[in-house]
Design a protein around this motif. Structure first.
Motif, PDB file in Angstrom:
ATOM      1  N   MET A  55       8.142  18.205  12.721  1.00 52.37           N
ATOM      2  CA  MET A  55       7.845  17.501  11.776  1.00 52.37           C
ATOM      3  C   MET A  55       7.630  15.714  12.119  1.00 52.37           C
ATOM      4  O   MET A  55       5.856  15.316  11.788  1.00 52.37           O
ATOM      5  CB  MET A  55       7.312  17.825  10.836  1.00 52.37           C
ATOM      6  N   ALA A  56       8.492  14.726  13.004  1.00 53.97           N
ATOM      7  CA  ALA A  56       8.524  13.869  13.152  1.00 53.97           C
ATOM      8  C   ALA A  56       6.994  13.596  13.451  1.00 53.97           C
ATOM      9  O   ALA A  56       6.734  12.438  13.372  1.00 53.97           O
ATOM     10  CB  ALA A  56      10.218  13.706  13.643  1.00 53.97           C
ATOM     11  N   LEU A  57       6.622  13.449  15.080  1.00 52.94           N
ATOM     12  CA  LEU A  57       5.294  13.897  15.381  1.00 52.94           C
ATOM     13  C   LEU A  57       4.008  13.691  15.045  1.00 52.94           C
ATOM     14  O   LEU A  57       3.502  12.615  15.147  1.00 52.94           O
ATOM     15  CB  LEU A  57       5.538  14.115  16.714  1.00 52.94           C
ATOM     16  N   GLU A  58       4.343  14.921  14.397  1.00 53.23           N
ATOM     17  CA  GLU A  58       3.075  15.499  13.611  1.00 53.23           C
ATOM     18  C   GLU A  58       3.179  13.812  12.331  1.00 53.23           C
ATOM     19  O   GLU A  58       1.748  13.191  11.900  1.00 53.23           O
ATOM     20  CB  GLU A  58       3.194  16.784  13.264  1.00 53.23           C
ATOM     21  N   ILE A  59       4.000  13.653  11.325  1.00 52.78           N
ATOM     22  CA  ILE A  59       3.425  13.349  10.984  1.00 52.78           C
ATOM     23  C   ILE A  59       3.283  11.395  11.104  1.00 52.78           C
ATOM     24  O   ILE A  59       3.009  10.675  10.012  1.00 52.78           O
ATOM     25  CB  ILE A  59       4.882  12.998   9.125  1.00 52.78           C
ATOM     26  N   GLN A  60       4.326  11.107  11.594  1.00 52.51           N
ATOM     27  CA  GLN A  60       3.615   9.974  12.913  1.00 52.51           C
ATOM     28  C   GLN A  60       2.787  10.032  12.711  1.00 52.51           C
ATOM     29  O   GLN A  60       1.994   8.754  12.672  1.00 52.51           O
ATOM     30  CB  GLN A  60       4.238  10.259  14.039  1.00 52.51           C
ATOM     31  N   HIS A  61       1.723  10.471  13.696  1.00 52.67           N
ATOM     32  CA  HIS A  61       0.217  10.756  13.676  1.00 52.67           C
ATOM     33  C   HIS A  61      -0.317  10.534  12.575  1.00 52.67           C
ATOM     34  O   HIS A  61      -1.955  10.024  12.116  1.00 52.67           O
ATOM     35  CB  HIS A  61      -0.028  11.655  14.435  1.00 52.67           C
ATOM     36  N   SER A  62       0.015  11.023  11.371  1.00 53.70           N
ATOM     37  CA  SER A  62      -0.564  10.713   9.680  1.00 53.70           C
ATOM     38  C   SER A  62      -0.215   9.260   9.074  1.00 53.70           C
ATOM     39  O   SER A  62      -0.539   9.195   8.101  1.00 53.70           O
ATOM     40  CB  SER A  62      -0.280  12.172   9.157  1.00 53.70           C
ATOM     41  N   SER A  63       0.191   8.975  10.207  1.00 52.41           N
ATOM     42  CA  SER A  63       0.861   7.106   9.501  1.00 52.41           C
ATOM     43  C   SER A  63      -0.703   6.449   8.858  1.00 52.41           C
ATOM     44  O   SER A  63       0.416   6.376   7.673  1.00 52.41           O
ATOM     45  CB  SER A  63       2.132   6.769  10.441  1.00 52.41           C
ATOM     46  N   ASP A  64      -1.358   6.288   9.183  1.00 54.87           N
ATOM     47  CA  ASP A  64      -2.283   5.906   8.839  1.00 54.87           C
ATOM     48  C   ASP A  64      -2.582   6.427   7.127  1.00 54.87           C
ATOM     49  O   ASP A  64      -3.035   5.723   6.146  1.00 54.87           O
ATOM     50  CB  ASP A  64      -3.533   5.322   8.934  1.00 54.87           C
ATOM     51  N   VAL A  65      -2.498   7.876   6.756  1.00 53.84           N
ATOM     52  CA  VAL A  65      -3.270   8.308   5.770  1.00 53.84           C
ATOM     53  C   VAL A  65      -2.080   8.200   4.728  1.00 53.84           C
ATOM     54  O   VAL A  65      -2.260   8.177   3.438  1.00 53.84           O
ATOM     55  CB  VAL A  65      -3.620   9.898   5.711  1.00 53.84           C
ATOM     56  N   ILE A  66      -0.958   8.543   5.416  1.00 47.60           N
ATOM     57  CA  ILE A  66       0.256   7.477   4.208  1.00 47.60           C
ATOM     58  C   ILE A  66       0.392   6.579   4.151  1.00 47.60           C
ATOM     59  O   ILE A  66       0.086   6.699   2.572  1.00 47.60           O
ATOM     60  CB  ILE A  66       1.856   8.436   4.827  1.00 47.60           C
ATOM     61  N   LEU A  67       0.353   5.858   4.485  1.00 52.08           N
ATOM     62  CA  LEU A  67      -0.224   4.337   3.780  1.00 52.08           C
ATOM     63  C   LEU A  67      -0.940   4.274   3.330  1.00 52.08           C
ATOM     64  O   LEU A  67      -0.838   3.426   1.927  1.00 52.08           O
ATOM     65  CB  LEU A  67      -0.266   3.496   4.927  1.00 52.08           C
ATOM     66  N   GLU A  68      -2.432   4.938   3.315  1.00 50.50           N
ATOM     67  CA  GLU A  68      -3.249   4.912   2.756  1.00 50.50           C
ATOM     68  C   GLU A  68      -2.618   5.324   1.687  1.00 50.50           C
ATOM     69  O   GLU A  68      -3.396   4.224   0.236  1.00 50.50           O
ATOM     70  CB  GLU A  68      -4.686   4.899   3.274  1.00 50.50           C
ATOM     71  N   ARG A  69      -2.466   6.285   1.053  1.00 50.03           N
ATOM     72  CA  ARG A  69      -1.668   7.633   0.086  1.00 50.03           C
ATOM     73  C   ARG A  69      -1.154   5.882  -1.338  1.00 50.03           C
ATOM     74  O   ARG A  69      -1.116   6.150  -2.270  1.00 50.03           O
ATOM     75  CB  ARG A  69      -1.386   8.064  -0.117  1.00 50.03           C
ATOM     76  N   VAL A  70       0.368   6.046  -0.414  1.00 47.35           N
ATOM     77  CA  VAL A  70       1.095   5.159  -0.911  1.00 47.35           C
ATOM     78  C   VAL A  70       0.231   3.744  -1.659  1.00 47.35           C
ATOM     79  O   VAL A  70       0.791   3.846  -2.482  1.00 47.35           O
ATOM     80  CB  VAL A  70       2.529   5.130  -0.076  1.00 47.35           C
ATOM     81  N   ASN A  71      -0.393   2.952  -1.307  1.00 40.62           N
ATOM     82  CA  ASN A  71      -0.644   1.930  -1.430  1.00 40.62           C
ATOM     83  C   ASN A  71      -1.762   2.124  -2.665  1.00 40.62           C
ATOM     84  O   ASN A  71      -1.824   1.225  -3.378  1.00 40.62           O
ATOM     85  CB  ASN A  71      -1.930   1.437  -0.021  1.00 40.62           C
ATOM     86  N   ARG A  72      -2.621   3.120  -1.972  1.00 40.88           N
ATOM     87  CA  ARG A  72      -3.150   3.109  -3.349  1.00 40.88           C
ATOM     88  C   ARG A  72      -2.373   3.852  -4.581  1.00 40.88           C
ATOM     89  O   ARG A  72      -2.714   3.223  -5.902  1.00 40.88           O
ATOM     90  CB  ARG A  72      -4.242   4.630  -3.020  1.00 40.88           C
ATOM     91  N   PHE A  73      -1.314   4.812  -4.188  1.00 41.49           N
ATOM     92  CA  PHE A  73      -0.590   5.085  -5.660  1.00 41.49           C
ATOM     93  C   PHE A  73      -0.070   4.093  -6.243  1.00 41.49           C
ATOM     94  O   PHE A  73       0.008   3.530  -7.953  1.00 41.49           O
ATOM     95  CB  PHE A  73       0.578   5.914  -5.462  1.00 41.49           C
ATOM     96  N   PHE A  74      -0.106   2.313  -5.600  1.00 40.04           N
ATOM     97  CA  PHE A  74       0.867   1.060  -6.091  1.00 40.04           C
ATOM     98  C   PHE A  74      -0.251   0.423  -6.389  1.00 40.04           C
ATOM     99  O   PHE A  74       0.216  -0.596  -7.754  1.00 40.04           O
ATOM    100  CB  PHE A  74       1.082   0.556  -5.140  1.00 40.04           C
ATOM    101  N   GLY A  75      -1.716   0.433  -6.503  1.00 39.47           N
ATOM    102  CA  GLY A  75      -2.287  -0.817  -6.477  1.00 39.47           C
ATOM    103  C   GLY A  75      -2.805  -1.455  -5.471  1.00 39.47           C
ATOM    104  O   GLY A  75      -3.321  -2.713  -6.172  1.00 39.47           O
ATOM    105  N   TRP A  76      -1.869  -2.162  -5.210  1.00 42.41           N
ATOM    106  CA  TRP A  76      -1.743  -3.285  -4.009  1.00 42.41           C
ATOM    107  C   TRP A  76      -1.194  -2.696  -2.627  1.00 42.41           C
ATOM    108  O   TRP A  76      -0.956  -1.791  -2.317  1.00 42.41           O
ATOM    109  CB  TRP A  76      -1.205  -4.169  -4.656  1.00 42.41           C
ATOM    110  N   SER A  77      -1.366  -3.369  -1.183  1.00 42.80           N
ATOM    111  CA  SER A  77      -0.545  -3.097  -0.086  1.00 42.80           C
ATOM    112  C   SER A  77       0.535  -3.534  -0.578  1.00 42.80           C
ATOM    113  O   SER A  77       0.894  -4.644   0.367  1.00 42.80           O
ATOM    114  CB  SER A  77      -1.176  -4.333   0.916  1.00 42.80           C
TER     115      SER A  77
END
Length: 159
Positions: free
Chosen positions: A79-101
């Motif tokens: 699943m590494a390649l599939e998750i790598q393609h979703s990295s923008d979504v993951i970054l957005e979700r993590v930063n939304r969780f923290f409330g800042w970049s």
């Protein structure tokens, strides 16, 4: 006889908070919620095949704003390649969780996940389909064997 006082039991999570805080801080996590709530943050499909390992913060430069961290994820091999393609979504979700970049990029380590998965037990086959398969097994004399083969046949037909 005197009455006992109120029970002052504390939740285990409060008692172990300091212990876990140190362990997570060594891995660069300011809050353990990123690890404990990973399925909520990343989504169930991504979280099923990945887990946060650590956050690597760049050294601060005096007079400059703090650079965002790198979140290191452990990802299951296929699943590494599939998750790598979703990295923008993951970054957005993590930063939304923290409330800042807080996280600027992701790094991946291919390895088996550390959490233990409980095997999902399949539900038994439908009794009607078992009876239907059992009708075709009339030539088998042993009742237990015939019942076991009927259940097996119904389970195979279901899948």
């Amino acid at each position: 006889m005197s009455r006992p006082g109120p029970i002052s039991a504390k939740p285990l999570s409060l008692l172990l908070n300091d212990v876990f805080k140190e362990a997570y801080a060594k891995q660069g996590f300011a809050a353990r919620e990123l690890v404990t709530r990973w399925a909520e943050i990343a989504g169930p499909q991504i979280a099923a095949h990945s887990e946060p390992l650590k956050m690597q913060w760049p050294r601060p430069v005096e007079g400059q704003p703090q650079e965002p961290a790198t979140l290191v994820l452990r990802v299951e091999g296929p699943m590494a390649l599939e998750i790598q393609h979703s990295s923008d979504v993951i970054l957005e979700r993590v930063n939304r969780f923290f409330g800042w970049s807080a996280v600027g990029k992701l790094a991946f380590r291919q390895a088996p996940l550390s959490r233990i998965r409980r095997p999902v037990r399949p539900r038994p086959p439908d009794p009607k389909s078992v009876a239907k398969v059992a009708e075709t097994l009339g030539s088998i004399e042993d009742d237990q064997l015939r019942d076991a083969l009927a259940r097996l046949g119904a389970a195979i037909k279901r899948n």
